[in-house]
Design a protein around this motif. Structure first.
Motif, mmCIF file in Angstrom:
data_model
loop_
_atom_site.group_PDB
_atom_site.id
_atom_site.type_symbol
_atom_site.label_atom_id
_atom_site.label_comp_id
_atom_site.label_asym_id
_atom_site.label_seq_id
_atom_site.Cartn_x
_atom_site.Cartn_y
_atom_site.Cartn_z
ATOM 1 N N LEU A 31 0.831 -1.196 0.000
ATOM 2 C CA LEU A 31 0.000 0.000 0.000
ATOM 3 C C LEU A 31 0.870 1.252 0.000
ATOM 4 O O LEU A 31 0.417 2.323 -0.375
ATOM 5 C CB LEU A 31 -0.932 -0.005 1.201
ATOM 6 C CG LEU A 31 -1.976 -1.108 1.169
ATOM 7 C CD1 LEU A 31 -2.915 -0.991 2.356
ATOM 8 C CD2 LEU A 31 -2.775 -1.064 -0.123
ATOM 9 N N GLY A 32 2.120 1.095 0.429
ATOM 10 C CA GLY A 32 3.060 2.219 0.396
ATOM 11 C C GLY A 32 3.119 2.836 -0.998
ATOM 12 O O GLY A 32 3.188 4.052 -1.145
ATOM 13 N N LEU A 108 1.910 -4.041 11.327
ATOM 14 C CA LEU A 108 0.825 -4.934 10.893
ATOM 15 C C LEU A 108 -0.504 -4.546 11.539
ATOM 16 O O LEU A 108 -1.563 -4.732 10.947
ATOM 17 C CB LEU A 108 1.170 -6.383 11.235
ATOM 18 C CG LEU A 108 2.192 -7.010 10.281
ATOM 19 C CD1 LEU A 108 2.761 -8.290 10.851
ATOM 20 C CD2 LEU A 108 1.539 -7.277 8.922
ATOM 21 N N TYR A 111 -1.689 -1.504 9.473
ATOM 22 C CA TYR A 111 -1.726 -1.852 8.046
ATOM 23 C C TYR A 111 -2.873 -2.834 7.765
ATOM 24 O O TYR A 111 -3.571 -2.724 6.773
ATOM 25 C CB TYR A 111 -0.399 -2.488 7.698
ATOM 26 C CG TYR A 111 0.029 -2.451 6.242
ATOM 27 C CD1 TYR A 111 0.613 -1.327 5.691
ATOM 28 C CD2 TYR A 111 -0.081 -3.573 5.441
ATOM 29 C CE1 TYR A 111 1.068 -1.313 4.390
ATOM 30 C CE2 TYR A 111 0.370 -3.573 4.131
ATOM 31 C CZ TYR A 111 0.945 -2.444 3.604
ATOM 32 O OH TYR A 111 1.398 -2.438 2.320
ATOM 33 N N PHE A 232 10.311 2.334 4.676
ATOM 34 C CA PHE A 232 9.015 1.663 4.646
ATOM 35 C C PHE A 232 8.819 0.943 3.312
ATOM 36 O O PHE A 232 8.413 -0.218 3.266
ATOM 37 C CB PHE A 232 7.909 2.709 4.854
ATOM 38 C CG PHE A 232 6.544 2.132 5.083
ATOM 39 C CD1 PHE A 232 6.129 1.774 6.353
ATOM 40 C CD2 PHE A 232 5.655 1.955 4.030
ATOM 41 C CE1 PHE A 232 4.863 1.249 6.568
ATOM 42 C CE2 PHE A 232 4.389 1.427 4.232
ATOM 43 C CZ PHE A 232 3.990 1.080 5.509
ATOM 44 N N LYS A 233 9.166 1.666 2.220
ATOM 45 C CA LYS A 233 8.932 1.111 0.892
ATOM 46 C C LYS A 233 9.706 -0.188 0.663
ATOM 47 O O LYS A 233 9.197 -1.145 0.110
ATOM 48 C CB LYS A 233 9.356 2.121 -0.189
ATOM 49 C CG LYS A 233 8.385 3.169 -0.604
ATOM 50 C CD LYS A 233 7.067 2.688 -1.184
ATOM 51 C CE LYS A 233 7.030 1.432 -1.957
ATOM 52 N NZ LYS A 233 6.631 0.241 -1.291
ATOM 53 N N MET A 327 2.138 -7.916 3.423
ATOM 54 C CA MET A 327 1.756 -8.467 4.740
ATOM 55 C C MET A 327 2.365 -9.842 4.990
ATOM 56 O O MET A 327 2.736 -10.175 6.108
ATOM 57 C CB MET A 327 0.235 -8.561 4.844
ATOM 58 C CG MET A 327 -0.390 -7.275 5.339
ATOM 59 S SD MET A 327 -2.116 -7.496 5.744
ATOM 60 C CE MET A 327 -2.024 -8.260 7.356
ATOM 61 N N SER A 329 5.222 -10.943 4.026
ATOM 62 C CA SER A 329 6.625 -10.851 4.430
ATOM 63 C C SER A 329 6.758 -10.395 5.870
ATOM 64 O O SER A 329 7.626 -10.844 6.608
ATOM 65 C CB SER A 329 7.389 -9.886 3.515
ATOM 66 O OG SER A 329 7.013 -8.552 3.763
ATOM 67 N N LEU A 330 5.874 -9.508 6.265
ATOM 68 C CA LEU A 330 6.018 -8.961 7.617
ATOM 69 C C LEU A 330 5.474 -9.935 8.663
ATOM 70 O O LEU A 330 6.019 -10.043 9.765
ATOM 71 C CB LEU A 330 5.299 -7.614 7.689
ATOM 72 C CG LEU A 330 5.843 -6.675 8.744
ATOM 73 C CD1 LEU A 330 7.339 -6.505 8.591
ATOM 74 C CD2 LEU A 330 5.171 -5.322 8.675
HETATM 75 N N1 PFF Z 1 7.060 -2.114 1.560
HETATM 76 C C1 PFF Z 1 5.767 -2.163 2.135
HETATM 77 C C2 PFF Z 1 4.895 -1.084 1.524
HETATM 78 O O1 PFF Z 1 5.419 -0.189 0.887
HETATM 79 O O2 PFF Z 1 3.671 -1.129 1.658
HETATM 80 C C3 PFF Z 1 5.941 -1.972 3.587
HETATM 81 C C4 PFF Z 1 5.193 -2.914 4.378
HETATM 82 C C5 PFF Z 1 4.175 -2.473 5.114
HETATM 83 C C6 PFF Z 1 5.461 -4.244 4.339
HETATM 84 C C7 PFF Z 1 3.409 -3.309 5.799
HETATM 85 C C8 PFF Z 1 4.705 -5.093 5.028
HETATM 86 C C9 PFF Z 1 3.661 -4.606 5.741
HETATM 87 F F1 PFF Z 1 2.872 -5.439 6.397
#
Ligand code: PFF
Length: 456
Positions: A31-32, A108, A111, A232-233, A327, A329-330
């Protein structure tokens, strides 16, 4: 120790080169790209902000990502054990992994609520209930959804169960298999949306908002924002890349993968901006931030485009795909930590993680209704978790990891890891990455972080 070795022996790995790329890109693209990047770029001075973001990505993001992947693969363990294995005995570098796990939980929590809205909107778009060219109507629909605690919680828990289900299938059959199918689909949908949007009347105004440089907007907080976005990205500082690195094959070219993921991720962000703003400007809307842009403006815009309903479904499916890979990956971070550190079977570790996320995450699901007036440090839970993770833990984790690799692990071992134990001939890349990690990334990150937090 015997037990821990058993887990190490049985660890999953990504099986093919394309699978690695798809899964790693799946983590970065989220979503970033769709609601953070385009808006932040437009609001913070267009091309000027983009330049700083690019710089932050090149001098901080790229080397830190290489470091995370290299540490993960070298140790073939979860983030906490990995740093314990590679650090000299008794030094507490494993705290970086622990901080990453805390960041993972906080991120998480909020998000998953946004992803919940995305999933809900896929169905609402199909049903046609949010199709109105009057933004007051789309706003009322959005507010009705987030104001309803039961709907908010159920969608969030639904998303968490969905993610948990994929993780139960494991690294290769769950994460990798899905990413390989979804990432190409994501690019395809994005290109279609972009083409439609760019063919509209006032496309150039949207592009001007995105790209025209306005250097007066480049303040120190804009610079912190750009850097926070770079972390974040690329999913850095949260243990995600470290964990995925531990699933990389021995012959995977880490620097090449890092550069490709960064370039493709940037591509997705730019395409998302080019799909969103030309349409927004053509229909005379003001570009809004974050949730309002995606859930209020976008439906109102699509309702005025030929085949708008279909395109809107495509848009929310695209967002859902992006969010799912990120999500996965996190969520994998706490799962593998619980599994390997506490010897909990992977199945139970997954369920425990999902359950804890449902509990902590519910404070975000309830932020817009039951807990609307509950604030700490002047922020509601949703914004508080976002602030602490993006502006404090991720940069701090990045700084410490850079210091660890640059000053403790050292050039030789880092070089060995990046060159696949000498099989790749890439001394220049290693030297450049190491130099940045040792001298540039930590200092720059610290300065920007302190300045942005008004501590300097
Ligand atoms: N790189 C992800 C993004 O830009 O949305 C960052 C991220 C956020 C990864 C939330 C995982 C996540 F659960």
């Amino acid at each position: 120790m015997q037990e821990a070795n058993n887990h190490t022996a049985k660890r999953g790995t990504f099986s093919s080169g394309f699978g690695v790329l798809a899964a790693t890109l799946g983590s970065a693209v989220g979503l970033g790209n769709i609601w953070k990047f385009p808006y932040l770029t437009g609001a913070n001075g267009g091309a000027g902000f983009l330049l700083i973001y690019l710089l932050a990505t090149l001098v901080i993001g790229l080397p830190v990502m290489m470091a995370e992947l290299a540490v993960g693969r070298q140790a073939r363990s979860n983030p906490i054990t990995a740093l314990q294995k590679l650090a000299p005995k008794g030094q507490p570098w494993w705290l970086i992994g622990a901080a990453g796990m805390i960041a993972a939980f906080l991120i998480l929590s909020f998000y998953s609520e946004v992803v919940a809205w995305v999933f809900a909107y896929v169905f609402k778009a199909i049903g046609g209930s949010i199709l109105s060219n009057d933004p007051h109507v789309t706003e009322a629909a959005f507010n009705a959804m987030i104001g309803d605690p039961v709907q908010s919680l159920l969608w969030q828990w639904g998303v968490l169960i969905f993610i948990g289900g994929i993780l139960l299938l494991g690294v290769t059959k769950g994460i990798e298999a899905l990413a390989k199918k979804l990432m190409p689909l994501l690019f395809l949908l994005l290109l279609v949306l972009c083409a439609v949007s760019l063919s509209l009347d006032k496309a150039s105004e949207g592009l001007a908002f995105l790209f025209n440089p306005d250097f007066s907007k480049i303040t120190s907080s804009a610079i912190l924002t750009a850097m926070g976005l770079a972390f974040f990205k690329l999913s850095l500082g949260m243990g995600a890349m470290l964990t995925y690195g531990s699933y990389f094959r021995d012959d995977q070219n880490i620097p090449m993968t890092t550069v490709r993921v960064m370039a493709a991720d940037l591509c997705v962000s730019m395409l998302a901006g080019m799909a969103i703003f030309p349409a927004v400007f053509t229909f005379g809307f003001a570009p809004a931030a974050g949730p309002a842009l995606v859930f209020i403006t976008i439906p109102a815009v699509f309702s005025q485009i030929p085949m708008g309903q279909l395109l809107m479904v495509a848009f929310f499916v695209l967002a859902a795909i992006a969010a799912t890979g990120a999500m996965l990956s996190l969520t994998e971070v706490p799962v593998v930590i619980l599994h390997e550190r506490l010897n909990i079977p992977r199945r139970r570790a997954t369920m425990l993680t999902i359950l804890s996320l449902a509990l902590l995450g519910s404070t975000c699901a309830l932020t817009n209704n039951v807990l609307a007036n509950f604030k700490l440090f002047g922020l509601n839970m949703f914004d508080l978790y976002d602030f602490i993770s993006s502006n404090v833990i991720l940069p701090a984790g990045g700084i410490l990891l850079a210091v660890f690799v640059g000053w403790v692990w050292g050039k030789e071992k880092f070089g060995h890891a990046l060159s696949n134990q000498g099989k790749l001939n890439n001394p220049t890349v290693t030297r450049a990455a190491f130099f940045l990690l040792r001298y540039v990334s930590p200092v720059l990150t610290l300065l920007v972080m302190l300045k942005g937090l008004n501590l300097l």
